[in-house]
Design an enzyme around this catalytic site. Sequence first.
Site, PDB file in Angstrom:
ATOM      1  N   GLN A 215      -9.310 -15.902   4.076  1.00  0.00           N
ATOM      2  CA  GLN A 215     -10.101 -15.761   2.917  1.00  0.00           C
ATOM      3  C   GLN A 215      -9.513 -15.229   1.799  1.00  0.00           C
ATOM      4  O   GLN A 215     -10.024 -15.138   0.651  1.00  0.00           O
ATOM      5  CB  GLN A 215     -11.200 -14.641   3.464  1.00  0.00           C
ATOM      6  CG  GLN A 215     -11.962 -15.155   4.581  1.00  0.00           C
ATOM      7  CD  GLN A 215     -12.634 -13.938   5.417  1.00  0.00           C
ATOM      8  OE1 GLN A 215     -13.825 -13.507   4.957  1.00  0.00           O
ATOM      9  NE2 GLN A 215     -11.886 -13.415   6.324  1.00  0.00           N
TER      10      GLN A 215
ATOM     11  N   ARG B 249     -18.430 -18.148  21.431  1.00  0.00           N
ATOM     12  CA  ARG B 249     -17.006 -17.921  21.324  1.00  0.00           C
ATOM     13  C   ARG B 249     -16.915 -17.174  19.772  1.00  0.00           C
ATOM     14  O   ARG B 249     -17.815 -17.363  18.695  1.00  0.00           O
ATOM     15  CB  ARG B 249     -16.464 -19.279  20.857  1.00  0.00           C
ATOM     16  CG  ARG B 249     -16.438 -20.324  21.956  1.00  0.00           C
ATOM     17  CD  ARG B 249     -15.240 -19.943  22.854  1.00  0.00           C
ATOM     18  NE  ARG B 249     -15.109 -21.044  23.704  1.00  0.00           N
ATOM     19  CZ  ARG B 249     -15.740 -21.053  24.982  1.00  0.00           C
ATOM     20  NH1 ARG B 249     -16.492 -20.240  25.246  1.00  0.00           N
ATOM     21  NH2 ARG B 249     -15.514 -21.972  25.817  1.00  0.00           N
TER      22      ARG B 249
ATOM     23  N   ILE C  52     -11.562  -8.754  -2.780  1.00  0.00           N
ATOM     24  CA  ILE C  52     -12.411  -9.903  -2.091  1.00  0.00           C
ATOM     25  C   ILE C  52     -13.846  -9.092  -1.717  1.00  0.00           C
ATOM     26  O   ILE C  52     -14.859  -9.853  -1.384  1.00  0.00           O
ATOM     27  CB  ILE C  52     -11.611 -10.708  -0.986  1.00  0.00           C
ATOM     28  CG1 ILE C  52     -11.405 -10.016   0.057  1.00  0.00           C
ATOM     29  CG2 ILE C  52     -10.383 -11.355  -1.574  1.00  0.00           C
ATOM     30  CD1 ILE C  52     -10.956 -10.826   1.327  1.00  0.00           C
ATOM     31  N   ASP C  53     -13.451  -7.913  -1.342  1.00  0.00           N
ATOM     32  CA  ASP C  53     -14.765  -7.184  -0.662  1.00  0.00           C
ATOM     33  C   ASP C  53     -15.771  -7.123  -1.566  1.00  0.00           C
ATOM     34  O   ASP C  53     -16.947  -6.881  -1.204  1.00  0.00           O
ATOM     35  CB  ASP C  53     -14.462  -5.964  -0.039  1.00  0.00           C
ATOM     36  CG  ASP C  53     -13.570  -6.012   1.287  1.00  0.00           C
ATOM     37  OD1 ASP C  53     -13.043  -7.245   1.608  1.00  0.00           O
ATOM     38  OD2 ASP C  53     -13.053  -5.126   1.812  1.00  0.00           O
TER      39      ASP C  53
ATOM     40  N   GLY D 272     -14.422  -7.349   5.166  1.00  0.00           N
ATOM     41  CA  GLY D 272     -15.516  -6.376   4.734  1.00  0.00           C
ATOM     42  C   GLY D 272     -15.456  -5.302   5.417  1.00  0.00           C
ATOM     43  O   GLY D 272     -15.931  -4.913   6.754  1.00  0.00           O
TER      44      GLY D 272
ATOM     45  N   ARG E 277       0.970  -1.330  -0.084  1.00  0.00           N
ATOM     46  CA  ARG E 277       0.150  -0.088  -0.169  1.00  0.00           C
ATOM     47  C   ARG E 277       0.646   1.294  -0.087  1.00  0.00           C
ATOM     48  O   ARG E 277       2.021   1.275   0.361  1.00  0.00           O
ATOM     49  CB  ARG E 277      -0.691   0.156   1.297  1.00  0.00           C
ATOM     50  CG  ARG E 277      -1.786  -1.094   1.317  1.00  0.00           C
ATOM     51  CD  ARG E 277      -2.806  -0.863   2.404  1.00  0.00           C
ATOM     52  NE  ARG E 277      -3.424  -2.250   2.515  1.00  0.00           N
ATOM     53  CZ  ARG E 277      -4.583  -2.725   2.285  1.00  0.00           C
ATOM     54  NH1 ARG E 277      -5.036  -2.157   1.065  1.00  0.00           N
ATOM     55  NH2 ARG E 277      -5.120  -3.714   2.567  1.00  0.00           N
ATOM     56  N   VAL E 278       0.632   2.313  -0.702  1.00  0.00           N
ATOM     57  CA  VAL E 278       1.451   3.466  -0.717  1.00  0.00           C
ATOM     58  C   VAL E 278       0.325   4.532   0.007  1.00  0.00           C
ATOM     59  O   VAL E 278      -0.993   4.688  -0.382  1.00  0.00           O
ATOM     60  CB  VAL E 278       1.586   3.734  -2.406  1.00  0.00           C
ATOM     61  CG1 VAL E 278       2.262   5.177  -2.235  1.00  0.00           C
ATOM     62  CG2 VAL E 278       2.684   2.817  -2.729  1.00  0.00           C
TER      63      VAL E 278
HETATM   64  O1  F6P Z   1      -9.579  -4.743   1.256  1.00  0.00           O
HETATM   65  C1  F6P Z   1      -9.421  -6.071   1.317  1.00  0.00           C
HETATM   66  C2  F6P Z   1      -9.237  -6.441   2.692  1.00  0.00           C
HETATM   67  O2  F6P Z   1      -9.018  -7.792   2.607  1.00  0.00           O
HETATM   68  C3  F6P Z   1     -10.181  -6.015   3.626  1.00  0.00           C
HETATM   69  O3  F6P Z   1     -11.260  -6.918   3.633  1.00  0.00           O
HETATM   70  C4  F6P Z   1      -9.622  -5.983   5.032  1.00  0.00           C
HETATM   71  O4  F6P Z   1      -9.992  -5.103   5.784  1.00  0.00           O
HETATM   72  C5  F6P Z   1      -8.106  -5.590   4.484  1.00  0.00           C
HETATM   73  O5  F6P Z   1      -8.062  -5.945   3.163  1.00  0.00           O
HETATM   74  C6  F6P Z   1      -6.961  -6.094   5.299  1.00  0.00           C
HETATM   75  O6  F6P Z   1      -5.972  -5.235   4.904  1.00  0.00           O
HETATM   76  P1  F6P Z   1      -4.370  -5.747   5.634  1.00  0.00           P
HETATM   77  O7  F6P Z   1      -4.121  -7.241   4.993  1.00  0.00           O
HETATM   78  O8  F6P Z   1      -3.702  -4.755   5.448  1.00  0.00           O
HETATM   79  O9  F6P Z   1      -4.453  -5.944   6.922  1.00  0.00           O
END
Ligand code: F6P
Length: 341
Positions: free
Chosen positions: A274, A266, A126-127, A170, A72-73
Amino acid sequence: MRIGVLTSGGDCPGLNAVIRSVVHRAVVDHNDEVIGFHDGWKGLLECDYRKLDLDAVSGILARGGTILGSSRVQPAHLRGGVEQAKGHVADLGLDAIIPIGGEGTLKAARLLSDAGLPIVGVPKTIDNDISSTDVTFGFDTAVTVATEALDRLKTTAESHQRVLIVEVMGRHTGWIALHSGMAAGAHAIVVPERPFDIAELAAVVGKRFEAGKKFAIVVVSEGAKPREGTMEFSSGATDVYGHERFSGVANQLSVELEERLGKEARPVILGHVQRGGTPTAYDRVLATRFGWHAVEAVHHGRFGMMTALRGTDITLVPLADAVQHLKTVPADRYTEAECVL
Ligand code: F6P
């Protein structure tokens, strides 16, 4: 032509299928040259890349992750690097860049496209929250993984007469929760689009026990929050990319539901499982089609556009439209799910 490709943001099953498809279409059918930037936009800003020929993409169709790496940037870093990126594109003699990514990546793609770079985007996440495309690849795999987990969790929940609160990914939208919850027959689905009322949720789960059932499964999106004033809730801080760090909605729900229902509860957090591993056949096909059409768009000079699935067709949509708002779960989709809970 000379084309640069990169994968940016959170990884997602199907990224390698797009890279492979771009290389095949470009090299075999158009006699193009393709290079791959390492670790997303960072690779473009630092001019860190490698040549991608047919050998380089051999055997990657079914492989999870991304052979190019991702990162990420920070938006400010990218804004400050526009001239540098333009310089590298000119030095490398690139005719086009194909960035593959989610919301953040596509916003960056738009920024660079507006600055004059020849860009065709490919949406991934994936979202499934990118508007202008019916589906993003990666979503089907995530739903499949979550559904399998839910099926498995049902048997252990039943053996121990427990409530299991299963947290799926999500950030802003509940697509994974909605689809996996429907597919696995969850007993409650909690999504960010509909802040929950803990009393109502406890009543739904409680009714199930009153009816003689011995267990319950609640699926909750990581970004879900309580309706204002209905429950004390600790929210996470923000990371350097401006993303909220979640503080565990499943943990908090599990404490509350156990207390209110007098049943053992739990939390189960599915997390990055995922996102990892091999893509489903559906995602491989969608990713391959996106790659093919991205190269065609480049050859037709359709810059500033993004590939999208509309019905069964792949079309091109302006990047500007795609990043305007997120695709959230509409109320009627939630209502459909509610009636089968
Ligand atoms: O945007 C995709 C995603 O998998 C989200 O569902 C999740 O909140 C986020 O990325 C997690 O990001 P990271 O791998 O930087 O923790």
